[in-house]
Scaffold this active site. Structure first.
Site, PDB file in Angstrom:
ATOM      1  CB  THR A  95      36.358  42.554  41.691  1.00 61.52           C
ATOM      2  OG1 THR A  95      37.256  43.078  42.665  1.00 61.52           O
ATOM      3  CG2 THR A  95      36.073  43.637  40.662  1.00 61.52           C
ATOM      4  CE  LYS A 170      39.126  46.196  42.524  1.00 67.13           C
ATOM      5  NZ  LYS A 170      39.375  44.884  43.019  1.00 67.13           N
ATOM      6  CE  LYS A 238      36.847  39.458  37.488  1.00 70.27           C
ATOM      7  NZ  LYS A 238      36.664  39.998  38.868  1.00 70.27           N
TER       8      LYS A 238
END
Length: 289
Positions: A95, A170, A238
C-alpha cells in the site's frame, strides 16, 4: 507456475504460504533473511537479494510496509532494477501512494519489464484464507498472466486501469476503515461510561443497517483489550496520512478522516504502533490530566 516474493511481514508471509500450499514454486526474500526459514520448511527457495529473485523468476510479487520500503527494494543496490528486463513482470502489492507506484512503474518499464500495482483490501486472516480483494492497475497483459496467483490470494480481483488507480482506491478504502474504527471506538467507550453494556451495543449494531464484518470481528477483542496485530496501527496511520494528502491534491475537505488521523497519531505516541489498528480504542481510556 513459479513466482518470486519480496517481503515476509504479516501479509507477505501468509500470502506466500498460500501460494506454496496451492502448488506454486516460490522464491522468497526478506530484509531479515531469517524470516524466510519457515517458508523454506514448506518448500520455498531463498533469494539472497531482490535482484537474485528477479533474475530467477519470470514474475515477482512484492508486499512491503510503506513507500520508502517499496522504493528501496526497487532502486537500491542489488534491487529489482538490477535484473528486471524484457519478459519479466513485477507486481507490487504494497500500500503506497500513486506517485510512488508511478515512479516504480516508469523505472521498470524503462528497463523493458512490465509492471502492475495490486494493493489489497484485507488483513492477516483474509490473507491466510486467500480471501483478499485485489485492486490492480497497470499492464493488462501482466494482469491476465498473474491471475492464477491472484485467484489463490484473493476472492476477487479488479483491474482499475492505469497505474496509480489501485493505490488511490486502496487509500480511499483504508481512509473509510480508519474513520469507522474511530467512531466505533467512541461508541463502545460512550456506551460503557454511560452505564450500558458495550457487548449489548455489539449485538444491537450487528442486527441493524450498520452490521459489518469489521465490527463483528474486532468488537469482542477490543472489549477484552486484545489488540494482537492483524493490521498494525502504524500502517493504518500511514494510510490515513497518504489519503489526506490525496485529499489535498484534489481539494476534497476531509474533516472526519483528519480527526481520525490525529487519534491514530496519539495512539502511536502512546507506543501502540505495532498493535492492531483497533488499539486506537486505548486513546479514549486515558484522559489527559
Amino acid at each position: 507456475m513459479e513466482v518470486g516474493f519480496l517481503g515476509l511481514g504479516i501479509m507477505g508471509k501468509a500470502m506466500s504460504m498460500n501460494l506454496l500450499r496451492h502448488g506454486f514454486k516460490v522464491t522468497v526474500w526478506n530484509r531479515t533473511l531469517s524470516k524466510c526459514d519457515e517458508l523454506v520448511e514448506h518448500g520455498a527457495s531463498i533469494g539472497e537479494t531482490p535482484a537474485a529473485v528477479i533474475k530467477k523468476c519470470k514474475y515477482t510479487i512484492a508486499m512491503l510496509s510503506d513507500p520508502p520500503a517499496a522504493l528501496s527494494v526497487v532502486f537500491d543496490k542489488n534491487g529489482v532494477l538490477d535484473q528486471i528486463g524484457n519478459g519479466k513482470g513485477y507486481v507490487d502489492m504494497s500500500t503506497v501512494d500513486a506517485d510512488t507506484s508511478l515512479k516504480i512503474s516508469e523505472a521498470i518499464k524503462a528497463k523493458g519489464g512490465s509492471f502492475l500495482e495490486a494493493p489489497v483490501s484485507g488483513s492477516k486472516k483474509p490473507a491466510e484464507d486467500g480471501q483478499l480483494v485485489i485492486l490492480a492497475a497497470g499492464d493488462k497483459a501482466l494482469y491476465d498472466e498473474i491471475l492464477p496467483a491472484f485467484d489463490v490470494l484473493g476472492k476477487k480481483s479488479f483491474h482499475l486501469g492505469e497505474v496509480g488507480n489501485g493505490a488511490k482506491m486502496k487509500l480511499v478504502v483504508n481512509m473509510i476503515m480508519g474513520s469507522m474504527m474511530n467512531a466505533f471506538s467512541e461508541g463502545l467507550t460512550l456506551a460503557g461510561r454511560s452505564g450500558l453494556d458495550p457487548s449489548t451495543l455489539l449485538d444491537v449494531l450487528d442486527l441493524g443497517a450498520m452490521a459489518n464484518p469489521m465490527f463483528k470481528m474486532k468488537g469482542p477483542s477490543m472489549l477484552k483489550n486484545n489488540y494482537s496485530p492483524a493490521f498494525p496501527l502504524k500502517h493504518q496511520q500511514k494510510d490515513m496520512r497518504l489519503a489526506l494528502a490525496l485529499g489535498d491534491e484534489n481539494a476534497v475537505p476531509m474533516p472526519v478522516a483528519a480527526a481520525a488521523n490525529e487519534a491514530f497519531k496519539k495512539a502511536r505516541s502512546m507506543g501502540l504502533g505495532d498493535l492492531d489498528f483497533s488499539a486506537v480504542h486505548e486513546t479514549l481510556k486515558k484522559p489527559d490530566h
